[in-house]
Design an enzyme around this catalytic site. Structure first.
Site, PDB file in Angstrom:
ATOM      1  N   GLY A  13      -1.641  12.459   6.360  1.00 52.38           N
ATOM      2  CA  GLY A  13       0.094  12.342   6.058  1.00 52.38           C
ATOM      3  C   GLY A  13      -0.062  11.740   4.964  1.00 52.38           C
ATOM      4  N   TYR A 173      10.100   9.286  21.294  1.00 51.10           N
ATOM      5  CA  TYR A 173       9.257   8.863  20.315  1.00 51.10           C
ATOM      6  C   TYR A 173       8.482   7.563  20.579  1.00 51.10           C
ATOM      7  CZ  TYR A 173       8.557   6.759  15.449  1.00 51.10           C
ATOM      8  OH  TYR A 173       7.887   6.479  14.342  1.00 51.10           O
TER       9      TYR A 173
END
Length: 314
Positions: A13, A173
């Site tokens: 990432g 989330y």
């Protein structure tokens, strides 16, 4: 294989924002860096140069070019963290290129902050696949590598401390992100019980908001942000300090960047403010709950499903 005397850091990432800067800063501190994410491009044709680090024009290809222009050593490996085959290929390619993985940083993340009613199933599934499942797959794929190198490595996970307020307004989330923190806690226990004294896994989360792709919206007051770019970035400084700390000080800890740096003696945080002279608002509680219980050491009769399966005729 490209011979290297440097330690190798795999940053998952790292195409833009915080992950990009962590990759650059680890390179500046002597690491050979593998920059992994989904987006690739022809870095030689990037215009303008360098690209906006919080935009889609910033890719693993441009990050590698940035590192190399600064005199560092890096490689780009494309990965889809939702696909375990892709994750395994990423780990294998890293070892094929540089022979080892000394530091693994999992920064990949999908975000959607809304109520359960306003979180579509597809969005929920995306977050679970990129966040906890992607992390689990990455670590699982890397474990044989760590074993071959004598269980000497550090794992850094971008996930939060566990506390009730975090669940509000973003339940889907939070389910994934807290799951990542549980993996940090559980993996640390595995390392301790199995005598892997050279291994540490640590979670890191920002105490104050940091400039990133997620903060590029009109609702954000830039005076409340810390910078993720250029010089003196709090996240990179905290991660470097974690990597250098003794195993017993960081293994299984869910740390906030600012609070961890305070433990190392840092007192001046003004250098991290995006807007000079501003004091970004702390978004995390000053004190966090202790997750241990009085009966912490009493687990009853432990069961090992892996051993049970080996003994089964099914």
């Amino acid at each position: 294989m490209m011979a290297t005397t440097q330690q190798v850091a795999l940053i998952v990432g790292a195409s833009r924002g915080i992950g990009r800067q962590v990759a650059i800063d680890l390179s500046k501190n002597g690491y050979t860096v593998v920059v992994a994410a989904k987006t690739v491009s022809d870095a030689s044709k990037a215009n303008p140069w360098p690209p906006n680090p919080n935009s889609q024009q910033s890719t693993i290809s441009t990050v590698v070019r940035e590192i190399e222009e600064l005199g560092g050593r890096a490689a780009a490996i494309q990965v889809d963290t939702r696909d375990f085959t892709s994750v395994t290929n990423m780990v294998n390619q890293t070892v094929s290129l540089f022979g080892r993985i000394d530091v693994l940083v999992y920064n990949s993340g999908a975000i959607w902050w809304a109520s359960v009613a306003n979180t579509p199933m597809k969005r929920f599934q995306l977050m679970q696949r990129v966040n906890p499942e992607g992390l689990y797959g990455t670590i699982h794929a890397a474990l044989p590598v760590f074993e071959r190198q004598g269980w000497q490595a550090r794992i850094i996970v971008v996930s939060p401390p566990i506390y009730s307020r975090f669940f509000r307004g973003k339940t889907a989330y939070a389910m994934g992100k807290v799951g990542m923190s549980i993996l940090t806690k559980g993996m640390a226990v595995d390392f301790e019980r199995e005598g892997k004294t050279g291994m540490a896994i640590t979670s890191i989360w920002p105490a104050a908001a940091i400039e990133s792709a997620a903060t590029q919206n009109p609702q954000t007051d830039r005076r409340e942000l810390r910078k993720a770019l250029i010089q003196k970035t709090i996240y990179s400084d905290a991660i470097l300090a974690m990597i250098r700390a003794p195993v017993d000080q960081v293994n299984g800890q869910l740390e906030l960047d600012e609070d961890f740096l305070r433990k190392t003696g840092v007192t001046d945080f003004s250098k991290y403010s995006l807007v000079p002279g501003s004091e970004p608002r702390r978004i995390m509680p000053a004190e966090l709950p202790d997750l241990t219980v009085a009966e912490q050491d009493d687990e009853g009769r432990r069961m090992d499903s892996a051993k049970l399966k080996k003994g089964s005729k099914i």
